[in-house]
Write a protein that holds these residues in place. Structure first.
Motif, short mmCIF file in Angstrom:
data_model
loop_
_atom_site.label_atom_id
_atom_site.label_comp_id
_atom_site.label_asym_id
_atom_site.label_seq_id
_atom_site.Cartn_x
_atom_site.Cartn_y
_atom_site.Cartn_z
N ARG A 44 0.85 -1.19 0.00
CA ARG A 44 0.00 0.00 0.00
C ARG A 44 0.89 1.24 0.00
O ARG A 44 1.97 1.23 0.59
N PRO A 45 0.46 2.31 -0.61
CA PRO A 45 1.27 3.54 -0.60
C PRO A 45 1.40 4.11 0.81
O PRO A 45 0.54 3.91 1.67
N ILE A 46 2.49 4.81 1.04
CA ILE A 46 2.67 5.49 2.32
C ILE A 46 1.71 6.67 2.44
O ILE A 46 1.10 6.90 3.48
N LEU A 47 1.59 7.40 1.35
CA LEU A 47 0.75 8.60 1.35
C LEU A 47 0.08 8.75 -0.01
O LEU A 47 0.69 8.48 -1.05
N VAL A 48 -1.18 9.16 0.01
CA VAL A 48 -1.95 9.39 -1.21
C VAL A 48 -2.58 10.78 -1.13
O VAL A 48 -3.19 11.13 -0.10
N ARG A 49 -2.40 11.55 -2.19
CA ARG A 49 -3.12 12.82 -2.29
C ARG A 49 -4.14 12.69 -3.42
O ARG A 49 -3.78 12.39 -4.57
#
Length: 341
Positions: A44-49
């Motif tokens: 899973r990504p660390i951070l998503v914008r």
């Protein structure tokens, strides 16, 4: 806070052993890095914008509808359709290794286990899981298990040895006979038998191993308390009516801890080795858990994939070597005859 001259001398003795000091730095760095395994190896990504808002998938599961998808199920961020939706209104920050310990790597160039490549630096195992990702998680769980077993086992052993040495007499006699019987049992076989009918798990396995892992320091602490209880200041405290518990843990225990601390790195190494052996035999952590023993078993079962055996052997050998060198430096630190150079 100012350190006492004795403490400063111990630190100088420890760091005078360059091999042990560097081993502590390397082991500590590896352990601290492994504590953030989810930020290093994750599917899973660390951070998503997305659409002006930030999301942290490594900490929370979001449904696909959050990012404009059609289903309310957990988002598969590697799905090309989902990736296209997010890229249209934002971006994703991925970990350095886009695989968790249980992630099945798809679209391999050949059958699993696959050899090391740019995508999988240490290859994959026979279930198509990334070896490097599993290795980071395995190192963390092995060291944490070893720390907990060492801490609780040492606490029980120190308390038992203190009571045995301080009170002496019938207490010491009965406890010695019990220790002779308990220590003569085939520990590994008993662990295997108990692990076979108790549901495997981190805490249940820790409890089983604590039944036999507390005896390492009993003899040493007992000897220190047998010697210390005859000191003049201990007799004076007893004559003044000071409670036995206060005398034991305030006046005698600090002297016993000096010798006990030198054994802790070796006890930690033994705890990690025992867990690795049980996992290798199939009686350790639940199936699928990241484990150094399971990695060694993979190497044994897949002789045509030597990277599995070499990786497992190298990591276990490196961990044991570092812990032994640290133990030697701690021994030098508490040696009163050692003069720092």
């Amino acid at each position: 806070m100012r350190l006492s001259p004795i403490t400063r001398r111990r630190f100088r003795n420890f760091f005078a052993n360059r091999r042990g000091a560097w081993s502590l730095v390397v082991f500590g760095t590896l352990f601290v890095v492994s504590l953030f395994a989810e930020l290093i190896a994750n599917d899973r990504p660390i951070l998503v914008r997305y659409d002006g808002a930030f999301y942290v998938p490594v900490l929370k599961a979001y449904p696909e509808t959050t990012f404009g998808g059609e289903f309310a199920t957990v988002t598969d961020y590697k799905d090309p359709y989902v990736a296209k939706l997010i890229d249209a209104k934002g971006w994703m920050l991925w970990p350095a290794i886009p695989f968790r310990y249980d992630t099945i790597v798809k679209n391999l160039d050949g059958p699993a286990p696959s050899p090391p490549s740019v995508r999988n630096l240490l290859g994959t195992d026979d279930q198509a899981r990334d070896v490097l990702g599993r290795l980071i998680y395995s190192f963390r769980i092995s060291v944490l298990f070893g720390f907990l077993l060492t801490f609780f086992g040492s606490a029980i052993g120190i308390a038992a040895g203190a009571a045995q040495g301080y009170f002496g007499g019938l207490t010491d006699l009965l406890f010695q006979r019990f220790l002779e019987i308990w220590s003569s049992m085939p520990v590994l076989y008993l662990l295997i038998i108990m692990a076979s009918f108790i549901e495997p798990g981190f805490w249940s396995l820790l409890g089983i191993m604590l039944l036999f892992g507390w005896m390492g320091l009993v003899g040493l602490v007992r000897a220190e308390f047998l010697r210390g209880r005859n000191f003049d200041y201990v007799r004076a405290a007893r004559a003044m009516g000071v409670l036995d518990a206060r005398i034991m843990f305030r006046h005698i225990l600090p002297n016993a801890m000096t010798a006990s601390l030198t054994y802790l790195p070796f006890i930690l190494a033994g705890s990690v080795t025992t867990l690795t052996a049980l996992d290798f035999l199939g009686f350790g952590l639940p199936p699928g858990s990241p484990s150094l023993g399971e990695l060694l078993l993979q190497g044994k079962n897949n002789l045509t994939a030597p990277w599995l055996a070499f990786t497992g052997f190298f990591v276990v050998a490196l961990m044991m070597t570092l812990l032994v060198f640290i133990g030697e430096a701690v021994r030098d630190a508490f040696d009163p005859r050692k003069v720092p150079t």
